[in-house]
Every structure is written in structure tokens, then in C-alpha cells.
Design an enzyme around this catalytic site. Sequence first.
Site, mmCIF file in Angstrom:
data_model
loop_
_atom_site.group_PDB
_atom_site.id
_atom_site.type_symbol
_atom_site.label_atom_id
_atom_site.label_comp_id
_atom_site.label_asym_id
_atom_site.label_seq_id
_atom_site.Cartn_x
_atom_site.Cartn_y
_atom_site.Cartn_z
ATOM 1 N N ASP A 1 -5.202 -10.383 -15.527
ATOM 2 C CA ASP A 1 -6.241 -11.365 -15.257
ATOM 3 C C ASP A 1 -7.422 -11.041 -16.161
ATOM 4 O O ASP A 1 -7.909 -9.909 -16.177
ATOM 5 C CB ASP A 1 -6.653 -11.273 -13.781
ATOM 6 C CG ASP A 1 -6.958 -12.629 -13.191
ATOM 7 O OD1 ASP A 1 -7.724 -13.382 -13.825
ATOM 8 O OD2 ASP A 1 -6.438 -12.947 -12.094
ATOM 9 N N ASP B 1 -4.022 3.962 2.758
ATOM 10 C CA ASP B 1 -5.456 3.706 2.925
ATOM 11 C C ASP B 1 -5.745 2.237 3.263
ATOM 12 O O ASP B 1 -6.899 1.822 3.350
ATOM 13 C CB ASP B 1 -6.249 4.138 1.676
ATOM 14 C CG ASP B 1 -5.917 3.304 0.457
ATOM 15 O OD1 ASP B 1 -5.011 2.441 0.532
ATOM 16 O OD2 ASP B 1 -6.554 3.501 -0.592
ATOM 17 N N ASN C 1 -0.212 4.540 -0.183
ATOM 18 C CA ASN C 1 -0.782 5.810 0.291
ATOM 19 C C ASN C 1 -1.508 5.712 1.627
ATOM 20 O O ASN C 1 -2.250 6.619 2.006
ATOM 21 C CB ASN C 1 -1.713 6.401 -0.776
ATOM 22 C CG ASN C 1 -2.895 5.474 -1.054
ATOM 23 O OD1 ASN C 1 -2.943 4.364 -0.522
ATOM 24 N ND2 ASN C 1 -3.829 5.928 -1.854
ATOM 25 N N ASP D 1 -1.783 -1.209 -3.894
ATOM 26 C CA ASP D 1 -2.092 -0.449 -5.114
ATOM 27 C C ASP D 1 -0.951 -0.540 -6.131
ATOM 28 O O ASP D 1 0.108 -1.119 -5.858
ATOM 29 C CB ASP D 1 -2.409 1.013 -4.763
ATOM 30 C CG ASP D 1 -1.397 1.585 -3.779
ATOM 31 O OD1 ASP D 1 -0.183 1.468 -4.071
ATOM 32 O OD2 ASP D 1 -1.806 2.106 -2.718
ATOM 33 N N ASP E 1 -9.458 -16.398 -16.183
ATOM 34 C CA ASP E 1 -10.267 -16.877 -15.070
ATOM 35 C C ASP E 1 -11.322 -17.887 -15.553
ATOM 36 O O ASP E 1 -12.027 -17.624 -16.530
ATOM 37 C CB ASP E 1 -10.963 -15.657 -14.434
ATOM 38 C CG ASP E 1 -11.581 -15.977 -13.095
ATOM 39 O OD1 ASP E 1 -10.837 -16.380 -12.184
ATOM 40 O OD2 ASP E 1 -12.811 -15.818 -12.951
ATOM 41 N N HIS F 1 -4.138 -17.238 -5.040
ATOM 42 C CA HIS F 1 -4.991 -16.464 -4.122
ATOM 43 C C HIS F 1 -6.239 -17.215 -3.662
ATOM 44 O O HIS F 1 -6.989 -16.706 -2.835
ATOM 45 C CB HIS F 1 -5.390 -15.159 -4.814
ATOM 46 C CG HIS F 1 -6.244 -15.419 -6.022
ATOM 47 N ND1 HIS F 1 -5.748 -16.049 -7.156
ATOM 48 C CD2 HIS F 1 -7.547 -15.196 -6.263
ATOM 49 C CE1 HIS F 1 -6.727 -16.174 -8.036
ATOM 50 N NE2 HIS F 1 -7.823 -15.666 -7.527
ATOM 51 N N ASP F 2 -6.498 -18.383 -4.229
ATOM 52 C CA ASP F 2 -7.673 -19.176 -3.837
ATOM 53 C C ASP F 2 -7.294 -20.353 -2.946
ATOM 54 O O ASP F 2 -8.173 -21.099 -2.495
ATOM 55 C CB ASP F 2 -8.358 -19.782 -5.080
ATOM 56 C CG ASP F 2 -9.008 -18.737 -5.967
ATOM 57 O OD1 ASP F 2 -9.396 -17.673 -5.452
ATOM 58 O OD2 ASP F 2 -9.126 -19.005 -7.183
ATOM 59 N N ASP G 1 0.847 -1.196 0.000
ATOM 60 C CA ASP G 1 0.000 0.000 0.000
ATOM 61 C C ASP G 1 0.878 1.241 0.000
ATOM 62 O O ASP G 1 1.645 1.459 0.935
ATOM 63 C CB ASP G 1 -0.901 -0.042 1.240
ATOM 64 C CG ASP G 1 -1.691 1.240 1.410
ATOM 65 O OD1 ASP G 1 -1.894 1.947 0.394
ATOM 66 O OD2 ASP G 1 -2.111 1.524 2.554
ATOM 67 N N GLU H 1 -7.395 -20.964 -16.551
ATOM 68 C CA GLU H 1 -7.700 -21.633 -15.283
ATOM 69 C C GLU H 1 -8.760 -22.701 -15.547
ATOM 70 O O GLU H 1 -9.884 -22.376 -15.925
ATOM 71 C CB GLU H 1 -8.214 -20.617 -14.260
ATOM 72 C CG GLU H 1 -8.392 -21.227 -12.880
ATOM 73 C CD GLU H 1 -9.343 -20.448 -11.982
ATOM 74 O OE1 GLU H 1 -9.261 -20.605 -10.756
ATOM 75 O OE2 GLU H 1 -10.187 -19.683 -12.500
HETATM 76 O O1 TEU Z 1 -11.720 -19.214 -9.215
HETATM 77 C C1 TEU Z 1 -12.253 -20.349 -9.828
HETATM 78 C C2 TEU Z 1 -12.961 -21.298 -9.034
HETATM 79 O O2 TEU Z 1 -13.445 -22.278 -9.574
HETATM 80 C C3 TEU Z 1 -13.196 -21.043 -7.596
HETATM 81 O O3 TEU Z 1 -14.540 -21.304 -7.327
HETATM 82 C C4 TEU Z 1 -12.386 -21.957 -6.798
HETATM 83 O O4 TEU Z 1 -12.952 -23.246 -6.819
HETATM 84 C C5 TEU Z 1 -12.426 -21.452 -5.410
HETATM 85 O O5 TEU Z 1 -12.075 -20.103 -5.406
HETATM 86 C C6 TEU Z 1 -11.434 -22.211 -4.582
HETATM 87 O O6 TEU Z 1 -11.467 -21.662 -3.323
HETATM 88 C C7 TEU Z 1 -11.601 -18.061 -9.987
HETATM 89 C C8 TEU Z 1 -10.795 -17.023 -9.250
HETATM 90 O O7 TEU Z 1 -9.474 -17.480 -9.122
HETATM 91 C C9 TEU Z 1 -11.464 -16.739 -7.943
HETATM 92 O O8 TEU Z 1 -10.715 -15.874 -7.138
HETATM 93 C C10 TEU Z 1 -12.808 -16.126 -8.271
HETATM 94 O O9 TEU Z 1 -13.544 -15.956 -7.083
HETATM 95 C C11 TEU Z 1 -13.605 -17.015 -9.220
HETATM 96 O O10 TEU Z 1 -12.857 -17.513 -10.312
HETATM 97 C C12 TEU Z 1 -14.728 -16.204 -9.824
HETATM 98 O O11 TEU Z 1 -14.218 -15.256 -10.704
HETATM 99 CA CA CA Z 2 -3.496 2.180 -1.248
#
Ligand code: TEU
Ligand code: CA
Length: 546
Positions: free
Chosen positions: A98, A25, A23, A29, A199, A315-316, A21, A241
Amino acid sequence: MAESWWKKSVIYQIYPRSFCDSNGDGVGDLNGIRSKLWYLEKLGVDVLWLSPVYRSPNADNGYDISDYYDISPEYGTMDEMKLLLQECRKRGIRIIMDLVVNHTSDEHRWFQEARRSKSSPYRDFYIWRPGKNGGPPNDLQSNFGGSAWEYTEETGEYYLHFYGKKQPDLNWENPALRREIWKMMNYWIDLGIGGFRMDVIDLIGKVPDRGIKENGPRLHEYLQEMNRETFGRKDLLTVGECWGATPEIGRLYSDPARHELSMIFQFEQIQLDKQPGGHRWDLKPLELPELKAVFNKWQQELEGHGWNSLFWSNHDLPRIVSRWGNDREYRVESAKMLATVLHGMKGTPYIYQGEELGMTNVPFSSPDDFTDVESRNVCAERRAAGYAEADILASLQAKARDNARTPMQWNATAQAGFTTGTPWYPVNPNYTAINAEQALADENSIFYYYQALIALRKTQPILTQGSFEPLLPDDPDIYAYLRRWNGKTWLVVCNFHQKQVTFCGKGRGRTILSNYPQPELADLQQLSLRPYEATIYEILEGEESS
Ligand code: TEU
Ligand code: CA
């Protein structure tokens, strides 16, 4: 034919909200990313994948886009995006964006128009059906829980959403929609990006009336059209993906002869630690032979017919060192071991931010601490279904997406140096010990081990081009394989667990890289492996193991 640049690349995924971050907040960013390019350059990665930074109401942290042509004000401006691209170019770093085109936000202009009237020119950009017997059109389920259909008052019909209610699905059968997507992709390509991460791309061929979500009949036709109309004219990196991919399906996407994508993310290995037939929240310990079987299959079946991506986390997903390593007394050793297993294989490796520091899962102690939309939904569903609180907590602790989303740990000052304000999401309290500043000051850190692995990939064609040969498929503790190229053989041998084990190979090996101190030469006939020990050896000429 010249090899594509992305076969030698290592990609670093940035989750912008939690990276840096600039700034105060509390939200990461674009300028924050720009201020850390020196760090990424030092690590040696040459591509950054940015999770979505487009304008979005953030019902799913940016995976719900309301304007594909604009940057979300909390991340910055289009000028700052251009500046970031420029600064990256100077350092030889590419950015991949993305591409979230299975759905938009319900606040996207197209949807706002579409929901108003059946005669809107945008109506057919989405998927609408009348209800049945006073309920939704059919029993399709959203991936975030509950029905995939949502009623709208304005026209008395339901729209489809495979994710949240605020993420209506786009109708790819409509050529006008596809043209809009190509136009938007070309806009970004012309700005100079290096490619796209796509995605849930395996959903765009959906046929909701027949209950088809993934791998629909026209999916590959759409991707070939996309290739022709957009990135096909450039040498860009594209990665789809695909949660439901098998190697056979993986070839359809990534066989160069088919002109679709560079590679896909497949998730077979990611789904091994759940009860068979169950959901990923139904936990089961990982069996190493199953993990090896999945990777071995993908390595072998894409050989000559496609290209693999290699990743442990994103991130998932939970933090890999907490998931399949040991995030306590062997955190450093096991993080390096997991990195060795993955980066020794053939394909393009992806590193998720903080993985190179051995960042761990969050130590939340109540299900209500988990605030991600998916976590909230599964928690509500499981409470309603009568699950014990302790079970719900255990599932979330093991698998919730929240684990990956705590702020990047830069140093030991307040809020881990991520922000001078209040972070949008709590910092993992272990930041005082686990952070980038500490890692950079310690020559034995996980960071420098990743740096060494990345450097090897840049200089050793055996890693990018060599063949792959699995060893010991049934061994419950040892992960070992050979790479061969141009008369050279490398052995990657890893102890996946804490107990001491013995590896019996052939000949002698010269140490290339290890997570423990090693002699320069080793007798491979009898190697005693310490907890989570991982080593890459070059097998000396004429002494090949087999
Ligand atoms: O995720 C794809 C997806 O199939 C998710 O439902 C996945 O099974 C779940 O996040 C696992 O915890 C993609 C993105 O990477 C995710 O961040 C998004 O929320 C999702 O698509 C919808 O765009
Ligand atoms: Ca920021």
C-alpha cells in the site's frame, strides 16, 4: 506484445491487523500472514495486497505513516518482511504494498521539521497557509468531517489535511518531495515487491486555493513522472484508488499508451445505495439496473483503452454479503452469486479477506460500539446535527468501515483462532458457524466456489480476454451477460434476489459452474432461477443466444 501477468491474476487483500496474530498480543502480524500462506495458495490467489504495515502511530490504522522505510513493530521487523517476500516467491505469490503518499503522519520526521519553522527545508513538503478573518484559510472540508485546515502554534499558520488532523497532506508541487517519494518506491521495488496499491492517488494534484481536491491539473503529469522514475522499468502491478473516477478518467490512468498505472479502483457502483446528492450514510436500497449500468459502462468503455479492476469489498466498505446479498437464510447462495457476477467479468478481481468465507457485517447495537476514526466522527457530527440515534445506528450498521475490520475467522475456538490473547477488535460472534476450518471441510462452501472461479480464470482465456456483452439491462432481478472469445460464447446468468424468476435465452448451454446442482445440459430458452441462483454456461455451437 506479451500480455501483462496481472491480467490473469486474482488479488487477495490482507488487512494485516485483523488477519492472523502469531504472538498473542491481539494484533495480526507478518509472521501470522506467513503462517497462512498455505491457505492462500489453496484458494489459488497469486497476489497479496497488504494494507499498510509501515511504522505508524495508528491514528488511521496505518494509513498515517511515520516511516516509509520501516515496519511497524506490532507487525514485525524488516527481516520478517523479507522472509515473507521470500516465502511468497517460493509459492509463486507476489506482494503489492500500500503506497500512502497523499499524506503522512504528523509524526513523520518531515512534518516534525516542517511545523517547527517556516525556513525548514521540509516546510514545503506540506501545505501551509495563513488564516483568514481569525479562521481557517478557506472552507475546504476533511473527508473525515470538519475543516481540512489545522492551526499550529509554532508558526501561526494552518496546514492542510484531507483526512484526519494527524494526516497532513503532502505538497506534490514540490519536486524535492517527489524525488523523496521515488526514492522510497524504488527501495521497495528493489526488495522484490510486485507493485503498489496507491491510496487516494487522485488527490495528489490538489490545488487547495481553488478548492480542487480530486483530479487536479497536474495529477497525470505526476503519475507519468512516477512511472518513468520508478516502476516503469519493471512489469509491476499498479492500482490507484480513485473515488471520483468516470470511465473517461479511468482511461487516462490505465491506457497503456499513456504510461501511468495498470488499473484503478473506481467506486461508482459502490455509491449507488445512497440518497442522490447525499452522503453515503444517507441510505437508499440498491436498484439492480443501476448497478448493471455502471459495470456495463466500465466494461465497455475501457475495452481496448485500459483495464478494469473488479471488487465488491475492501477494508473501507461493509461486507458484500450483508450489503447486497442475504446474510441470513441465503448467505451461502448469495455470496456465491455475487462472486459469479464479479469474477465473470473482464478485469483483475480482488478478494477482501474473509469474503471467501462469506463473512458478514458486525452486529453492533449502539453507535458507540463503532470505534473507527471515520465512524466516530460521523457519529459525533450527526448527533450534533440532531439525527435520531436509530438513524445513526442504521447508517453505521450498513456502511461503517468497522464491518470489514473484525478479525479473520479461522476456526470455532476462542477468538476465532485469530489470536490466543485479546483481539484488538472484537471477533464477530458468528465465528462458531462461519470460519475457514468449517469452509475447508465442506465441499460446497463459499471458499471452494471462489477456488473454482479463480481456477477458471487461470485456465480459460475467455474470462481474461473475451469481449463483454450485457443482456437484459432493465431487468430488476436478473444479472446476465455474455463473454465471447475465439468462437466460444459463455453466458453468465444470475438471480440477484430471493424470488424465483425466469430467464429466456436461446439454444442450449453446458454448465461450467453453478451455486446450485445443475444438469450438464440446460435449455436456455426457459431457465427457472432459484433464489440467488448463479450459473456460467457455455453456449453450444450454433445455438448462440443474442
Ligand atoms: O480511503 C479513501 C477514502 O476516500 C476514504 O475517505 C473513504 O471514502 C472512506 O474510507 C470510506 O469509508 C483511503 C484508505 O483506503 C482509507 O482506509 C484511509 O483511511 C484513507 O484513504 C486515508 O488514507
Ligand atoms: Ca501480533
